[in-house]
Design a protein around this motif. Structure first.
Motif, PDB file in Angstrom:
ATOM      1  N   SER A  68       0.631  -1.291   0.011  1.00 21.69           N
ATOM      2  CA  SER A  68      -0.128   0.047  -0.087  1.00 21.69           C
ATOM      3  C   SER A  68       0.935   1.145   0.058  1.00 21.69           C
ATOM      4  O   SER A  68       0.189   2.309  -0.224  1.00 21.69           O
ATOM      5  CB  SER A  68      -0.932  -0.031   1.164  1.00 21.69           C
ATOM      6  OG  SER A  68      -0.102  -0.059   2.470  1.00 21.69           O
ATOM      7  N   THR A  85      -1.015  -1.365   4.988  1.00 19.56           N
ATOM      8  CA  THR A  85      -1.840  -0.427   5.916  1.00 19.56           C
ATOM      9  C   THR A  85      -2.467   0.342   5.117  1.00 19.56           C
ATOM     10  O   THR A  85      -2.562   0.452   4.042  1.00 19.56           O
ATOM     11  CB  THR A  85      -0.813   0.253   6.750  1.00 19.56           C
ATOM     12  OG1 THR A  85      -1.850   0.553   7.886  1.00 19.56           O
ATOM     13  CG2 THR A  85      -0.100   1.053   6.435  1.00 19.56           C
ATOM     14  N   ASP A  86      -3.247   1.199   5.816  1.00 18.05           N
ATOM     15  CA  ASP A  86      -4.125   2.395   5.164  1.00 18.05           C
ATOM     16  C   ASP A  86      -2.961   3.396   5.047  1.00 18.05           C
ATOM     17  O   ASP A  86      -2.436   4.044   5.990  1.00 18.05           O
ATOM     18  CB  ASP A  86      -5.233   2.993   6.336  1.00 18.05           C
ATOM     19  CG  ASP A  86      -5.764   4.183   5.622  1.00 18.05           C
ATOM     20  OD1 ASP A  86      -5.442   4.592   4.594  1.00 18.05           O
ATOM     21  OD2 ASP A  86      -7.154   4.230   6.344  1.00 18.05           O
ATOM     22  N   ASN A  87      -2.472   3.507   3.621  1.00 19.83           N
ATOM     23  CA  ASN A  87      -1.341   4.728   3.438  1.00 19.83           C
ATOM     24  C   ASN A  87      -1.656   6.131   3.668  1.00 19.83           C
ATOM     25  O   ASN A  87      -0.876   6.727   3.612  1.00 19.83           O
ATOM     26  CB  ASN A  87      -0.860   4.441   2.159  1.00 19.83           C
ATOM     27  CG  ASN A  87      -1.687   4.545   0.925  1.00 19.83           C
ATOM     28  OD1 ASN A  87      -2.797   5.009   1.251  1.00 19.83           O
ATOM     29  ND2 ASN A  87      -1.174   4.395  -0.255  1.00 19.83           N
ATOM     30  N   THR A  88      -3.196   6.426   3.772  1.00 21.75           N
ATOM     31  CA  THR A  88      -3.085   7.947   4.238  1.00 21.75           C
ATOM     32  C   THR A  88      -2.960   8.144   5.749  1.00 21.75           C
ATOM     33  O   THR A  88      -2.763   9.445   6.015  1.00 21.75           O
ATOM     34  CB  THR A  88      -4.681   8.078   3.860  1.00 21.75           C
ATOM     35  OG1 THR A  88      -5.544   7.318   4.762  1.00 21.75           O
ATOM     36  CG2 THR A  88      -5.256   7.517   2.642  1.00 21.75           C
ATOM     37  N   THR A 105      -2.580   1.196  10.467  1.00 27.06           N
ATOM     38  CA  THR A 105      -3.940   1.224  10.908  1.00 27.06           C
ATOM     39  C   THR A 105      -4.560  -0.019  10.565  1.00 27.06           C
ATOM     40  O   THR A 105      -4.504  -0.532   9.332  1.00 27.06           O
ATOM     41  CB  THR A 105      -4.662   2.535  10.214  1.00 27.06           C
ATOM     42  OG1 THR A 105      -3.896   3.758  10.591  1.00 27.06           O
ATOM     43  CG2 THR A 105      -5.949   2.658  10.444  1.00 27.06           C
ATOM     44  N   THR A 116      -2.717  -5.972   9.114  1.00 31.13           N
ATOM     45  CA  THR A 116      -2.057  -4.626   8.703  1.00 31.13           C
ATOM     46  C   THR A 116      -0.633  -4.872   9.125  1.00 31.13           C
ATOM     47  O   THR A 116      -0.296  -5.286  10.205  1.00 31.13           O
ATOM     48  CB  THR A 116      -2.592  -3.554   9.064  1.00 31.13           C
ATOM     49  OG1 THR A 116      -1.712  -2.324   8.663  1.00 31.13           O
ATOM     50  CG2 THR A 116      -2.693  -3.600  10.625  1.00 31.13           C
ATOM     51  N   THR A 272      -4.909   2.058  15.768  1.00 31.11           N
ATOM     52  CA  THR A 272      -3.635   2.392  15.575  1.00 31.11           C
ATOM     53  C   THR A 272      -2.571   2.097  16.443  1.00 31.11           C
ATOM     54  O   THR A 272      -2.514   2.067  17.401  1.00 31.11           O
ATOM     55  CB  THR A 272      -3.451   4.101  15.028  1.00 31.11           C
ATOM     56  OG1 THR A 272      -3.729   4.628  16.518  1.00 31.11           O
ATOM     57  CG2 THR A 272      -4.790   4.565  14.203  1.00 31.11           C
TER      58      THR A 272
END
Length: 285
Positions: A68, A85-88, A105, A116, A272
């Motif tokens: 990601s 993971t959620d790359n934002t 996250t 993740t 997180t």
């Protein structure tokens, strides 16, 4: 008497199942993919080699398709980056003073079956006598989720040569160092040690061993050794601060490699985690 036995037996069976299930809290985390084109990076008669700067393993196909985020051009930390993971709101970044930051996250999403993660890893070493890798550095835990996050682990690959499930193909980590937050805002470290190997044909189980209590945002030096002792038996030795534990594994495989970073969070609530590493080095003996 016969009536009493009929009622007791199901209870005994039920209790046995509960114990078996509770001994393995990370059943959906058992698949840890090995590097693509995995080749042991150790000569036949190795001397200590700490130069890992230019020769890292490639990501395996599962990790490649699940990536990601990309690594930075000149990372402060050594190793191949596996980022899922959620790359934002997560990923890896260089910080000042040579620190590397690993943010993940979580949630119910799985990346090709695993939770993740933002981790780095190294090439394997093959089984032999008195062969090991030594991972050293400094870590700092900034944030944790409502669940556990693995910060250091080793994956045993190939066939099991001796011990439990000998002759089977191993498919799981053999050691994981997990961190979780406590009610009094401390960090509890727990070693997860595979005692019943996960193979391509069977499930397995891990033993949870309480290890050490840490403080948030405090620096701790660490050393993690893994490999094969003078008899060729697999072992791990973990030291964080002044606390050390040696583990002789009950199964020995053809090869092993090490990961570090942040792996896994709670699926709900606070999801997180944020771990930082500095001065990381991997040596081979």
């Amino acid at each position: 008497m016969k009536l009493r036995i009929v009622f007791i037996a199901p209870i005994i069976i039920l209790c046995s199942l509960v114990i078996a299930c509770s001994s393995e809290s990370d059943t959906d985390e058992q698949m840890i993919e090995e590097p693509k084109d995995d080749k042991p990076d150790v000569p036949e008669n190795p001397q200590q080699d700490c130069d890992e700067q230019s020769d890292f393993p490639n990501l395996g196909p599962s990790a490649s398709q699940s990536q990601s985020c990309d690594d930075v051009s000149n990372p402060n930390n050594q190793g191949t980056l596996d980022c899922r993971t959620d790359n934002t709101v997560g990923g890896y970044e260089n910080l000042d003073n040579d620190w590397g930051s690993y943010k993940i996250t979580g949630g119910e999403i799985r990346y090709d079956g695993t939770r993740t993660r933002v981790e780095r890893f190294f090439k394997t070493i093959s089984q032999g006598t008195s062969k090991k890798t030594i991972l050293t550095g400094t870590l700092k835990i900034v944030d944790l989720s409502d669940g556990e996050t693995c910060i250091i682990q080793s994956h045993a690959g190939g066939d099991i040569l001796k011990g439990e499930e000998v002759g089977s193909e191993n498919r799981s980590a053999q050691f994981l160092l997990y961190a979780s937050k406590t009610s009094d805002n401390k960090i509890k470290l727990v070693n997860h040690v595979t005692i019943n190997p996960y193979t391509t044909e069977t499930g397995g189980a891990r033993d949870r061993q309480e290890f050490k209590t840490l403080d948030f945002n405090k620096e701790y030096d660490f050393v993690y050794e893994t490999g094969y002792d003078e008899t060729g038996t697999a072992f791990s030795k973990i030291k964080v601060g002044n606390t050390e534990t040696y583990i002789e594994h009950n199964h020995t495989t053809e090869r092993v490699y090490t990961r570090y970073g942040a792996y896994g969070t709670s699926d709900t609530g606070d999801v997180t985690a944020h771990i930082e590493f500095k001065a990381v080095s991997l040596c081979r003996e």
